[in-house]
Structure formats: C-alpha cells, structure tokens
Design a protein around this motif. Structure first.
Motif, PDB file in Angstrom:
ATOM      1  N   ARG A 123      64.013 -20.929  -2.747  1.00  0.00           N
ATOM      2  CA  ARG A 123      62.872 -21.732  -3.180  1.00  0.00           C
ATOM      3  C   ARG A 123      63.092 -23.216  -2.886  1.00  0.00           C
TER       4      ARG A 123
ATOM      5  N   ASN B 155      62.461 -23.404   0.916  1.00  0.00           N
ATOM      6  CA  ASN B 155      61.097 -23.058   1.317  1.00  0.00           C
ATOM      7  C   ASN B 155      60.257 -22.840   0.058  1.00  0.00           C
ATOM      8  N   PRO B 156      59.521 -23.862  -0.386  1.00  0.00           N
ATOM      9  CA  PRO B 156      58.769 -23.740  -1.643  1.00  0.00           C
ATOM     10  C   PRO B 156      57.586 -22.781  -1.565  1.00  0.00           C
ATOM     11  N   ASP B 157      57.141 -22.432  -0.364  1.00  0.00           N
ATOM     12  CA  ASP B 157      55.886 -21.693  -0.227  1.00  0.00           C
ATOM     13  C   ASP B 157      56.050 -20.213   0.097  1.00  0.00           C
ATOM     14  N   ALA B 158      57.125 -19.822   0.733  1.00  0.00           N
ATOM     15  CA  ALA B 158      57.254 -18.434   1.182  1.00  0.00           C
ATOM     16  C   ALA B 158      57.367 -17.484  -0.019  1.00  0.00           C
TER      17      ALA B 158
END
Length: 590
Positions: free
Chosen positions: A490, A493-496
């Motif tokens: 997280r 990559n905050p969005d995946a």
C-alpha cells in the motif's frame, strides 16, 4: 568478559546523534546525510557538550559503512549499466581529474602557493565522495538514470586513480621511481584479483542456491556479509580500495537470481553503518577552521563546487552527452569526502601541505556535501522535468523490462500456481514473487518474470515493480508476513487492489485495516462451496441458495448483525462472543 564502558557510551552518542540529526533533516525535508553530519558536529570533541572519547575507533566502524554501501550498490547495479558508460568513465574520469589539477595550479599561482602545494590541492579536491554520491542517488531513485550511471562509473574510476595518487603524492620529485611502483602495484592487484573473481563467479551461484534452499534469513545475511567483507579485505590487501572490492563483489551477486533477497537482508544493517559513517565525518570537523582559515576554505569550496561543476559538465559534453545530462553529472561531483581525507593525510605526512590545508579539507567536505545535497535537489527543477532522462529511473526485473498494469503474485505454491495458470490462460501479464529458488528458476525457464525473495520486503516488491501494478495477489499462508506485505504494498501503490488469503479468521480485520481490498479464508470458501452443492442436491432453487450464501458471507465479513429482509425466510446470523466459562461440551441452548 570485561566490557569497555567508554566504547558503549560513545556508540550510544553516535546513534543518538544520528537519530537527532536524521530526524531534523527529515523534518526540514533535507537529505539524511546532512542531518547525520550535523549530528556528528554535536558530539565532536571540538564542540561544546557531550563528545565521543575515541574517534579513531569509530573511523574503523565507519569503513564498514563504506563497504556495505558499495556492496549493496554493486548488487543493484549491473555490468550492462557500466558497459553503457565505459568510455566517459574510463577516459573522461582521468581527463576531468587532470583538468581540475590544472585549475588548482592556476588558482594556486594567483594565491602564491608553491607548484607542489597547488598540485596536491588539485588532487585532493578532484575526487568526489562515492559514499555521499551513492547515498543521494539511492535516496532519489536515480541510480539507474543516465546521469546516475555516468556518475557511478566516473566515481569508480576515481577510486582506482586514488590508488595511483597515494603512491604519487609522497615523492612528486621522483616520478620515475614512483611510476615503477605504481605499475608494480597494479600488476600485483591484477594477479590477485583476476583469478579470484573468475573462481568466485563459478563458485558463488551453486553456493547461493544451497543457501537459498535452506530458507534461512540469518544464513543469507551471514553469507552476504562474508562475501562483501571478504572481497573488500582482498582488494585492500592487493593495494586497492575497500570500496572497489565491495562493489565488484556486489556486481558478481547482481548476475545471480538471489540479488534482490540478499539486498533486502543487507539494507537495515547497511543503513545503520552508513549513518555511523556520516556522523563520524561530522565528528572530525573542527568548526574553528571556518574562522581561522576562512579564505583558504572559500578557495577550496569554490574549486570544488564551481570548478568541478564546470569541468565535469564540459567532460560530459565532450563525450556527446545531452546538456541536461551533462549538467546533472557536473552537479553530482561537486563534493569531496572519504578519499580526499586519505589523500590530504598522505600529503600532510609527506610535508607537502600543513595543518591548515588538512583542516580546511575536512571543513570543505562538510560544506560541499551540504551544498551538493541542495544542488542535487534544485538543479533538476531548473533544467525542467521534461528534459530529464527518466527511461531507467527504477530498478526492476532484468528479464521483464518495464511493466505497467500487470499483476504481482506473491507466493507460487499450490494456490499461487493455480492463480498463475489462470492468468496465463487469459493472457494477463504477471510477476511472481517466491522464496523457493527452484520454482523461480523454473518460472524463468518458461519466460515468466519471477523474483526470488520475501514478498514482505520493500526491495523485493520494488523489484517486481509493484508501484506500477494493477492488482496484487497475496497467496502466502503466513498471516503476519501477509499483513506486513499489505502495508508495504500500500505504501508503494496506494491504488492497486490487494487480494489476500488468511488461514486465521482473526487476521481478516487486520489485513483489511492494513489496506487489503478483499481477504479470502480457505475454510470459509470450502464451507460455502459444500453448502452450495448440498442445497442444490436437495433441489432448492439456485437463487435462494445464492442468497443464503451471500447472507452468510456478509455476516462473516462484517461480524455484526445482518438485517434479515422481511418475508425472505432466510436466517439472521449473528456473531456471539462468550465472556468467561467454558462452552465446550455444553448444549447450545445453555
């Protein structure tokens, strides 16, 4: 065993200074290097307040930081990176040093220095700190950019030239004898190192494969330290620098399948000793030099910052580099450090320079490292992001190249391999992370991008280019590692979306809090499948079966009352927590 209380007190001072200085630097959004050096000033015997008693001991500790940083840098680097900049490094490095010595001779003539003193000052200020340079490039993620590769290549050539200068400085008037000594030293080094690294290249792969099969983190770390420190000791015995040997050992590891995992094991230890190195630099600085030798200090800083920037920019342009790259190369070399300390000490012992130049060199190293850190941050903004070479700013998979929108599959056991087969069937690109070296080898044989290592390690996730992934699947059974992996994924990559499995239902909420989008519990999935088949076997309508299963899932996931729709005839499921007593063997009604 009798311990030395002064040593441990000094060690506590050093790391406390690193914490204070590093915290202030982070708060001010400056490189940690600056904070470490300033923290060293606070505990220097030359400044008021608490101070370390035995600086010499910490200089030895600091050399371990140099070795570990250069070893890890070699692991991250590759021979292909060096091959791409070999000419500007091999030819441009010596050319730049000669131009800087010439500039110092001109400045020295104007200042009334002797030719020998001027030449020595030029040699001292021509060698940048590989340690500081590597740390800044790593912090900014530019180690694989075009200018980053050129800077590392030039700095390594400078390390080799330092060996020549150490032999040359003590007897500048007897060059013929010195040239013979230099040639003899280089031949000796070649005779020792070439067979060693040839044999090592044959021995290391099977050795690392055996260690990897043990799946022992401790053993992996010990093997990494043995390789890095052993290679550094060998090059030092051959008359070369510790840093060069550690870097060459790292390059050998880089060619193996286990580079990412070894780097992950080294990072924490490396960062601790790197902090110790820069705190030690601060301890050695005498603030009184700034007032007593202000003119000399300003001359040195001017040559290092303005002169080096101009000369290295010109060298880069001579080798047909774009102006933006040339400017960044020049900026990266506007500082001096550990090897300048060595050279000025040799010159002082030979009687070519006095205590004023020695102290001014130490102070200039601090000032230029501070200025260099600021310039490295602001100059790219002046050039403009659109003109920078960003094609290789990340360190990823050599076999996969740059990936975008792929799936990162953590764990390739029975569950992970089934998921991987499904992804391959539908042509969805993915990168597998696995701790079994044989599985990684078989995946790469099938041209499937794979990274050997622990998916809970930030370096391993970065190697799989998780920051660019469209989806991450955690198929590892260990709940604690899964939670740590979710947190680090997280952060990258905050969005995946993150899909995870967990064996213990108590860990479901923890993984969801850490950032998982969906957490699968195998026992629950097995129960749901059996219920669905059982109810369909007794001829219940499929829509009512699916509605029932949906209600169960909702209740299990949220662990709270699920409101029953009026008239559906479906049960209301609640989770009841018992406080005290033992319900085992008692009727449900009680």
């Amino acid at each position: 065993m009798i311990s030395e209380p002064g040593l441990f007190r000094d060690l506590a001072y050093v790391f406390l200074a690193a914490v204070v200085g590093g915290g202030l630097a982070r708060y001010a959004r400056q490189p940690l290097i600056l904070g470490y050096v300033l923290g060293g000033l606070l505990i220097s015997p030359l400044t008021p307040g608490p101070s370390v008693a035995d600086v010499h001991t910490f200089e030895r500790f600091a050399e371990i930081g140099v070795i570990l940083l250069m070893f890890s840098l070699g692991i991250e680097f590759s021979l292909k990176d060096l091959a791409g900049v070999k000419w500007i490094a091999i030819l441009g490095g010596p050319l730049g040093i000669l131009m800087i010595i010439g500039l110092a001779m001109v400045v020295g003539a104007q200042a009334g220095w002797s030719p020998t003193r001027s030449a020595v000052v030029g040699m001292v200020v021509s060698v940048a700190s590989t340690m500081a340079l590597a740390r800044l490039l790593l912090d900014r993620g530019e180690i694989h950019s075009r200018h980053g590769r050129i800077l590392i290549g030039i700095s390594l050539v400078e390390d080799l030239i330092v060996v020549v200068l150490i032999v040359l400085i003590p007897a500048l008037g007897a060059l013929q004898d010195r040239i013979v000594a230099i040639a003899r030293a280089l031949v000796t080094a070649a005779v020792i190192l070439i067979p060693f690294f040839y044999l090592t290249r044959r021995i290391l792969p099977p050795l690392l494969a055996r260690v990897a099969r043990t799946r022992s983190d401790e053993l992996f770390l010990l093997v990494a330290l043995a390789i890095g420190l052993g290679a550094a000791a060998l090059t030092q015995a051959a008359g070369l620098s510790l840093a060069l040997g550690a870097f060459l050992a790292g390059l050998l590891i880089n060619e193996s399948d286990y580079a990412h995992e070894m780097l992950a094991r080294l990072l924490s230890l490396r960062d601790a000793f790197v902090a110790l190195f820069f705190v030690t630099v601060g301890v050695l600085i005498d603030p009184r030099v700034i007032s007593t030798n202000l003119t000399l200090l300003m001359v040195l800083v001017g040559i290092i910052v303005i002169g080096n920037w101009a000369i290295w920019t010109i060298v880069a342009l001579i080798f047909r580099q774009p102006l933006s790259t040339a400017l960044l190369v020049g900026v990266g070399l506007t500082q001096i450090g550990e090897f300048s300390f060595v050279l000025v000490q040799v010159a002082r012992q030979a009687g070519h320079v006095g205590l004023d130049v020695y102290n001014a060199t130490l102070a200039a190293s601090l000032v230029t490292i501070l200025l260099n850190a600021v310039l490295v941050r602001v100059v790219p903004g002046w050039i403009g992001p659109g003109r920078l070479d960003e094609s290789t700013l990340t360190w990823g998979l050599r076999s996969a190249g740059a990936l975008e929108g792929h799936v990162v599959l953590c764990g390739f056991g029975r569950v992970g391999s089934a998921i991987g087969e499904a992804l391959e069937t539908f042509g969805i690109p993915y990168v597998a992370i696995e701790t079994d070296p044989d599985i990684v080898k078989s995946l790469r044989a099938r041209n499937v991008p794979a990274v050997f290592g622990d998916s809970a390690q930030r370096v391993i996730l970065a190697a799989a280019q998780t920051d660019r992934a469209a989806l991450v699947i955690l198929a590892i059974p260990e709940s604690d590692r899964a939670r740590l992996a979710v947190s680090r994924i997280r952060a990258l990559n905050p969005d995946a979306p993150i899909l995870a499995r967990v064996l213990d239902s108590e860990w479901r909420a923890r993984l969801m809090e850490a950032g998982a989008a969906e957490v699968i519990q195998p026992e629950e999935e097995a129960a749901s499948t059996l219920i669905r088949h059982a109810l369909e076997r007794v001829a219940l309508p499929r829509d009512r079966v699916l509605a029932y299963l949906s209600r169960i899932r909702t209740a299990m996931e949220h662990a709270e009352a699920a409101a029953a729709d009026a008239g559906t005839g479906l049960p209301l499921i609640r989770e009841v927590r018992l406080k005290g007593g033992s319900p085992v063997g008692r009727p449900l009604g009680e």
